[in-house]
Design an enzyme around this catalytic site. Structure first.
Site, PDB file in Angstrom:
ATOM      1  N   SER A   1      40.705  41.529  34.460  1.00 29.23           N
ATOM      2  CA  SER A   1      40.848  40.083  34.576  1.00 29.23           C
ATOM      3  C   SER A   1      40.659  39.402  33.214  1.00 29.23           C
ATOM      4  O   SER A   1      41.334  39.738  32.261  1.00 29.23           O
ATOM      5  CB  SER A   1      39.862  39.560  35.630  1.00 29.23           C
ATOM      6  OG  SER A   1      40.201  38.267  36.049  1.00 29.23           O
TER       7      SER A   1
ATOM      8  N   ASP B   1      44.229  40.878  40.546  1.00 20.37           N
ATOM      9  CA  ASP B   1      43.077  40.935  39.646  1.00 20.37           C
ATOM     10  C   ASP B   1      42.399  42.310  39.635  1.00 20.37           C
ATOM     11  O   ASP B   1      42.060  42.860  40.687  1.00 20.37           O
ATOM     12  CB  ASP B   1      42.080  39.863  40.092  1.00 20.37           C
ATOM     13  CG  ASP B   1      41.057  39.539  39.041  1.00 20.37           C
ATOM     14  OD1 ASP B   1      40.251  40.426  38.699  1.00 20.37           O
ATOM     15  OD2 ASP B   1      41.046  38.395  38.550  1.00 20.37           O
TER      16      ASP B   1
END
Length: 261
Positions: free
Chosen positions: A42, A154
């Site tokens: 991320s 993510d």
């Protein structure tokens, strides 16, 4: 002959709290602790990509103070996510020089999560910006990245701190950065609800999995709103503080693992 161990830096997920990664890198540079490999989930993949592409830590810090939501936010019709992600990908292409992984100054691994296979994916080939775009796709907020039959979201869904990925890339010593679970949010809008849900699940999963790191840096970011992006100074300084505290341990590990063959 002395040979130095390979050092991997595993930068964790945490949205706006990721500014702390800048402080971490700043301290490692200050103490001449090598960074041979970078892995990121991320926001960790984003900061890692900028640094691996050759951008100085001072320049990354300057950007943190000046970046505005309008620079990366492109609201989408909410079929798969609230934010399309095209704007942030284009910005990343500009900042990384539109490089591919094999053109980076430091080897980089970007971790994303494939919803089809329900597994983590370590991306090491192709366009860096596209890989980072996949890794930052917080479910429900950013649209997923559809690639090679995968639905990528993510990296922090399954790997908050990608220490295992750093070892897979050849790291002997892994320095991990966990940005924590105590983000401040009012829980009165969809962004806060989704982020808090993500954090609750992540905390439980991480407690079961543990961390595959030799040193884990944990900046004190309690009270920082992960979606606000308005406290770079505090996050960076907490990154500095937490890293300075573990420098003796890192140096000891480096000395202890020198091979005298």
């Amino acid at each position: 002959m002395k040979t130095r161990p390979v050092v991997g830096l595993a930068l964790g997920s945490g949205a706006a709290k990721g500014y702390a990664h800048i402080g971490v890198i700043e301290v490692l540079e200050k103490h001449r602790i090598p960074i041979d490999i970078i892995t990121g989930s991320s926001i960790g993949s984003l900061i890692g990509a900028l640094y691996a592409s050759g951008m100085s830590v001072d320049y990354i810090k300057s950007m943190a103070y000046h970046i505005k939501r309008r620079h990366w936010l492109d609201i989408s019709f909410p079929r798969m996510g609230l934010i399309a992600g095209n704007k942030v990908e284009n910005m990343l292409k500009l900042l990384t020089g539109n490089r591919n992984f094999d053109e980076l100054k430091i080897p980089l691994g970007v971790v994303a999560t494939d919803l089809r296979s329900k597994k983590s994916v370590l991306i090491r080939e192709g366009n860096v910006a596209s890989a980072v775009r996949a890794s930052i796709a917080i479910p429900g907020i950013f649209c997923p990245m559809i690639k090679d039959g995968m639905v990528l979201v993510d990296g922090g869904v399954l790997e908050r701190v990608p220490g295992q990925a750093a070892r897979a890339m050849g790291a002997d010593i892994v320095i991990g950065v966990e940005l924590g679970f105590n983000g401040k949010s009012s829980l009165d809008n969809i962004y806060d609800i989704l982020i808090r849900t993500f954090e609750v699940m992540g905390e439980e999963l991480q407690a079961l999995k543990g961390y595959d790191c030799d040193v884990l840096i944990t900046p004190n970011l309690k009270g920082v709103n992960p979606m606000a992006f308005g406290e770079p100074e505090r996050c960076i300084q907490e990154g500095v503080r937490a890293t300075e505290a573990v420098v003796p341990k890192i140096l000891s590990l480096l000395e202890g693992k020198v091979d005298n063959r």
